[in-house]
Design an enzyme around this catalytic site. Structure first.
Site, mmCIF file in Angstrom:
data_model
loop_
_atom_site.group_PDB
_atom_site.id
_atom_site.type_symbol
_atom_site.label_atom_id
_atom_site.label_comp_id
_atom_site.label_asym_id
_atom_site.label_seq_id
_atom_site.Cartn_x
_atom_site.Cartn_y
_atom_site.Cartn_z
ATOM 1 N N LYS A 48 34.274 38.912 43.713
ATOM 2 C CA LYS A 48 32.993 39.070 44.363
ATOM 3 C C LYS A 48 31.849 38.882 43.385
ATOM 4 C CE LYS A 48 35.248 42.854 46.527
ATOM 5 N NZ LYS A 48 35.314 44.331 46.560
ATOM 6 N N GLY A 49 32.196 38.980 42.096
ATOM 7 C CA GLY A 49 31.166 39.043 41.068
ATOM 8 C C GLY A 49 30.168 37.898 41.072
ATOM 9 N N GLU A 104 31.353 31.361 38.181
ATOM 10 C CA GLU A 104 31.780 32.711 37.799
ATOM 11 C C GLU A 104 30.575 33.547 37.360
ATOM 12 O OE1 GLU A 104 33.521 35.131 37.808
ATOM 13 O OE2 GLU A 104 35.552 34.923 37.067
ATOM 14 N N ASP A 108 34.819 36.339 29.908
ATOM 15 C CA ASP A 108 35.090 37.356 28.910
ATOM 16 C C ASP A 108 36.235 36.835 28.026
ATOM 17 O OD1 ASP A 108 34.872 39.916 27.768
ATOM 18 O OD2 ASP A 108 36.301 40.792 29.151
ATOM 19 N N LYS A 136 30.647 35.831 27.131
ATOM 20 C CA LYS A 136 30.891 36.732 25.995
ATOM 21 C C LYS A 136 31.890 36.053 25.060
ATOM 22 C CE LYS A 136 30.894 41.342 28.213
ATOM 23 N NZ LYS A 136 31.824 42.413 28.661
ATOM 24 N N PHE A 157 29.672 46.005 28.044
ATOM 25 C CA PHE A 157 30.003 45.935 29.460
ATOM 26 C C PHE A 157 28.706 45.976 30.265
ATOM 27 C CE2 PHE A 157 31.400 47.245 33.614
ATOM 28 C CZ PHE A 157 32.525 46.460 33.789
ATOM 29 N N VAL A 158 28.521 44.971 31.110
ATOM 30 C CA VAL A 158 27.261 44.867 31.849
ATOM 31 C C VAL A 158 27.486 44.935 33.358
ATOM 32 C CG1 VAL A 158 26.036 43.587 30.055
ATOM 33 C CG2 VAL A 158 27.387 42.327 31.739
ATOM 34 N N ASP A 164 30.023 44.358 38.630
ATOM 35 C CA ASP A 164 30.227 45.755 39.037
ATOM 36 C C ASP A 164 30.834 46.610 37.940
ATOM 37 O OD1 ASP A 164 32.877 44.476 39.198
ATOM 38 O OD2 ASP A 164 33.507 46.372 40.096
ATOM 39 N N ARG A 170 26.509 46.174 41.948
ATOM 40 C CA ARG A 170 26.401 44.725 42.155
ATOM 41 C C ARG A 170 25.007 44.342 42.657
ATOM 42 N NH1 ARG A 170 31.652 42.576 41.834
ATOM 43 N NH2 ARG A 170 33.309 43.844 42.691
HETATM 44 P P1 IMP Z 1 38.275 37.204 31.754
HETATM 45 O O1 IMP Z 1 39.541 36.699 32.354
HETATM 46 O O2 IMP Z 1 38.524 38.235 30.677
HETATM 47 O O3 IMP Z 1 37.342 36.121 31.294
HETATM 48 O O4 IMP Z 1 37.637 38.059 32.904
HETATM 49 C C1 IMP Z 1 36.454 37.807 33.502
HETATM 50 C C2 IMP Z 1 36.269 38.825 34.599
HETATM 51 O O5 IMP Z 1 36.260 40.165 34.096
HETATM 52 C C3 IMP Z 1 34.916 38.610 35.223
HETATM 53 O O6 IMP Z 1 34.989 37.754 36.316
HETATM 54 C C4 IMP Z 1 34.517 40.011 35.615
HETATM 55 O O7 IMP Z 1 34.999 40.304 36.905
HETATM 56 C C5 IMP Z 1 35.198 40.924 34.640
HETATM 57 N N1 IMP Z 1 34.274 41.318 33.554
HETATM 58 C C6 IMP Z 1 34.342 40.974 32.261
HETATM 59 N N2 IMP Z 1 33.345 41.520 31.549
HETATM 60 C C7 IMP Z 1 32.603 42.232 32.439
HETATM 61 C C8 IMP Z 1 31.402 43.031 32.307
HETATM 62 O O8 IMP Z 1 30.793 43.189 31.241
HETATM 63 N N3 IMP Z 1 30.952 43.614 33.455
HETATM 64 C C9 IMP Z 1 31.578 43.454 34.653
HETATM 65 N N4 IMP Z 1 32.691 42.718 34.817
HETATM 66 C C10 IMP Z 1 33.199 42.116 33.717
HETATM 67 MG MG MG Z 2 34.711 38.277 38.361
#
Ligand code: IMP
Ligand code: MG
Length: 187
Positions: A48-49, A104, A108, A136, A157-158, A164, A170
């Site tokens: 949903k992000g 997206e 992260d 990030k 963490f944001v 969320d 959100r």
């Molecule tokens: P990745 O597979 O580690 O790149 O995960 C990315 C997903 O983790 C994003 O789509 C977010 O849903 C969640 N995420 C990563 N960092 C944050 C943050 O700082 N705040 C909120 N959600 C985050």
């Molecule tokens: Mg996400």
């Protein structure tokens, strides 16, 4: 429900303002408009992000685009190493031969998008690019090319603008960092 609820009370500081986001979305939109001249891209929103970023971004695009949605969830801690995610809601349409832009909220570790790109590639997409509002890079665990990004942020963490914490925040219109007391109930 507490009548004096004010989302701002939980925010420690703002990292990116709503106005800065608006400008960044406009800039990404312009780049995509140029890069996809003559094409009919499919914009895929990762729920949903990315929903709020997605809604703003597609309205900056002057191309004959279509949109689709995908919801994924991780398999808990094991994804942190395997990167395997579960598709909770799949695309409605076939993307064979399509030029796809995956939208997206934040990249992260990069594991989620690496997996999604692999799946879309297997389905025969003609091209796949990634647009993320936030990046990030410090946390990256895979080689993932981010084609369009709004902001590179530090390892904090944001929340807000779609992102969320436990499904909350959100709707906060800026990108902010929560006060430590919000996490106090966690072990
Ligand atoms: P990745 O597979 O580690 O790149 O995960 C990315 C997903 O983790 C994003 O789509 C977010 O849903 C969640 N995420 C990563 N960092 C944050 C943050 O700082 N705040 C909120 N959600 C985050
Ligand atoms: Mg996400």
């Amino acid at each position: 429900m507490d009548q004096t609820y004010n989302i701002q009370d939980d925010i420690d500081h703002i990292l990116v303002t709503g106005e800065e986001i608006r400008q960044a979305v406009e800039k990404i939109g312009k780049q995509i408009n140029q890069d996809y001249q003559g094409k009919q891209p499919v914009f895929i929103c990762i729920l949903k992000g990315a929903s709020i970023f997605f809604a703003d971004l597609v309205r900056q695009i002057q191309l004959p685009l279509s949109i689709d949605f995908m919801a994924i969830s991780s398999y808990g801690k094991s994804t942190k190493t395997s990167g395997i995610v579960r598709i909770l809601k799949d695309l409605d349409h076939d993307i064979q031969g399509k030029d796809v832009i995956v939208v997206e909220d934040i990249v992260d570790s990069g594991l989620t998008l690496t997996y999604i790109k692999k799946v879309l590639n297997q389905r025969g997409a003609n091209s796949i690019r990634v647009a993320t509002l936030l990046d990030k890079p410090e946390r990256r665990q895979t080689e993932l090319t981010v084609d369009y990004h709004g902001f590179v942020i530090p390892n904090e963490f944001v929340v807000g603008y779609g992102l969320d914490y436990n499904e909350m925040y959100r709707n906060y219109p800026e990108i902010g960092v929560l006060k430590p007391r919000v996490y106090d109930h966690e072990e």
